[in-house]
Design a protein around this motif. Sequence first.
Motif, PDB file in Angstrom:
ATOM      1  N   LEU A 199      -5.165   2.815  -9.503  1.00 15.85           N
ATOM      2  CA  LEU A 199      -5.053   2.463  -8.146  1.00 15.85           C
ATOM      3  C   LEU A 199      -5.005   0.710  -8.183  1.00 15.85           C
ATOM      4  CD1 LEU A 199      -6.966   5.258  -6.251  1.00 15.85           C
ATOM      5  CD2 LEU A 199      -4.291   4.740  -6.536  1.00 15.85           C
ATOM      6  N   THR A 200      -6.456   0.080  -8.091  1.00 19.03           N
ATOM      7  CA  THR A 200      -5.920  -1.146  -7.847  1.00 19.03           C
ATOM      8  C   THR A 200      -5.170  -2.064  -8.771  1.00 19.03           C
ATOM      9  OG1 THR A 200      -8.614  -1.012  -7.145  1.00 19.03           O
ATOM     10  CG2 THR A 200      -7.575  -3.523  -7.919  1.00 19.03           C
ATOM     11  N   SER A 226       1.005  -0.912  -0.179  1.00 21.42           N
ATOM     12  CA  SER A 226      -0.306  -0.285  -0.293  1.00 21.42           C
ATOM     13  C   SER A 226       1.381   1.549   0.241  1.00 21.42           C
ATOM     14  CB  SER A 226      -0.568   0.206   1.514  1.00 21.42           C
ATOM     15  OG  SER A 226      -1.837  -1.174   1.547  1.00 21.42           O
ATOM     16  N   VAL A 252      -9.274   6.036 -12.041  1.00 20.21           N
ATOM     17  CA  VAL A 252      -8.588   5.919 -10.934  1.00 20.21           C
ATOM     18  C   VAL A 252      -8.831   4.822  -9.479  1.00 20.21           C
ATOM     19  CG1 VAL A 252      -7.786   7.677  -9.113  1.00 20.21           C
ATOM     20  CG2 VAL A 252      -8.927   8.832 -11.258  1.00 20.21           C
ATOM     21  N   ILE A 253      -9.904   4.527  -9.773  1.00 20.90           N
ATOM     22  CA  ILE A 253     -10.031   3.719  -8.821  1.00 20.90           C
ATOM     23  C   ILE A 253      -8.949   2.313  -9.070  1.00 20.90           C
ATOM     24  CG2 ILE A 253     -11.481   1.700  -7.306  1.00 20.90           C
ATOM     25  CD1 ILE A 253     -11.779   4.261  -6.497  1.00 20.90           C
ATOM     26  N   SER A 287       2.551  -3.798  -7.222  1.00 23.89           N
ATOM     27  CA  SER A 287       3.613  -3.653  -5.600  1.00 23.89           C
ATOM     28  C   SER A 287       3.507  -4.590  -4.547  1.00 23.89           C
ATOM     29  CB  SER A 287       2.954  -2.097  -4.608  1.00 23.89           C
ATOM     30  OG  SER A 287       3.106  -1.144  -5.380  1.00 23.89           O
ATOM     31  N   ILE A 297       1.498   5.708  -8.111  1.00 19.89           N
ATOM     32  CA  ILE A 297       0.510   6.688  -7.753  1.00 19.89           C
ATOM     33  C   ILE A 297       0.557   8.667  -7.913  1.00 19.89           C
ATOM     34  CG2 ILE A 297      -0.977   6.755  -5.621  1.00 19.89           C
ATOM     35  CD1 ILE A 297      -2.437   6.620  -8.844  1.00 19.89           C
ATOM     36  N   ALA A 344       2.133   1.728  -2.955  1.00 17.65           N
ATOM     37  CA  ALA A 344       1.314   1.919  -4.889  1.00 17.65           C
ATOM     38  C   ALA A 344       0.870   3.884  -4.760  1.00 17.65           C
ATOM     39  CB  ALA A 344       0.197   0.990  -4.278  1.00 17.65           C
ATOM     40  N   TYR A 345       0.936   3.859  -3.366  1.00 19.69           N
ATOM     41  CA  TYR A 345       0.810   5.216  -3.619  1.00 19.69           C
ATOM     42  C   TYR A 345       1.591   6.084  -3.596  1.00 19.69           C
ATOM     43  CZ  TYR A 345      -0.076   9.730  -0.411  1.00 19.69           C
ATOM     44  OH  TYR A 345      -0.546  11.049   0.103  1.00 19.69           O
ATOM     45  N   LEU A 393      -1.713  -1.247  -9.562  1.00 17.62           N
ATOM     46  CA  LEU A 393      -0.401  -0.453  -8.858  1.00 17.62           C
ATOM     47  C   LEU A 393      -0.750  -0.987  -7.573  1.00 17.62           C
ATOM     48  CD1 LEU A 393      -0.229   3.600  -9.396  1.00 17.62           C
ATOM     49  CD2 LEU A 393       0.547   1.412 -11.348  1.00 17.62           C
ATOM     50  N   PHE A 394      -1.430  -1.398  -6.653  1.00 19.09           N
ATOM     51  CA  PHE A 394      -1.162  -1.963  -5.835  1.00 19.09           C
ATOM     52  C   PHE A 394      -0.829  -3.656  -6.086  1.00 19.09           C
ATOM     53  CE2 PHE A 394      -3.128  -4.564  -2.305  1.00 19.09           C
ATOM     54  CZ  PHE A 394      -2.724  -4.400  -1.518  1.00 19.09           C
TER      55      PHE A 394
END
Length: 275
Positions: free
Chosen positions: A247-248, A26, A243-244, A254, A33, A29-30, A250-251
């Motif tokens: 994010l998913t 997390s 965007v969601i 990671s 982004i 991923a943060y 990229l998570f």
Amino acid sequence: LAKDIGHRIKEVAFRFMEDDVFALASQLAYSLIFSFFPFLIFIISFIGYSDISSSDLLTVLSYMLPKDVLELIKNTVVRITTVKNTKLVYLSLIFTVWASSGGFHAVIKGLNKAYNREEHRSIFKIYAVSILCVLGITVMMIITIFFLVFGQTIGSLIALNLGFSTEFNFIWDILRYVIIFVSIVFIFSAVYVYTPSVRLVWKEVIPGAIFSTISIVVVSMIFAFYVNNFSSYSMLYGSIGAVIALLTWLFIISVIIILGGEVNAVLFRHEKKAN
């Protein structure tokens, strides 16, 4: 052999939970982004000086990204490939390195946990390692896009100039994907060798690098297929659905990067016990 493999898989699963990989992923991923769009701008700006068109680049990205995410970045890709701006290249690279290097601290922390090591390097060395990792991944992306877009053209030129038969094009198609695969494995191996605070040799990190490379490609394709065909991100989240989804994605990447390090750490401990 099957029992031994099963035991190691169980150990990886245990270490996955014990080392709190989800929390570290997390954090990574943060940071990713924040660096995603500067990184995208840098790659596109750099490629913009070549003969690669925006449609070629979007075709390559469509293999890995869901349609919603592709629509999110489409205007950026078209605008930057049309307008060549040298200052934009340097600024986007600087911001990418700054944002991503902070995220790689999560990778360093995660791999140190995997190997049960305390960090003893200076903050300057840690930042240097993080920056080199970001630059390595940037080079990996450029090589991948170059061979995906120009691969067939390069193969045709080689066959024409060296007088090879048309069968060479088939061999070259296989070879260029091998080159892409090897370059990605090499970059991941470098990340796994230099980020943890433990002395490792390259052969000890290749299994995790291969695992991460294959997993990222396969999982990204599955995730893209799922979002494009079954998911209702847009219905649930409206205009921020893309965007969601980003994010998913990229998570997930990671998690895989840190998990690859856990695989290497488990094999490393077993090898030490055997010796």
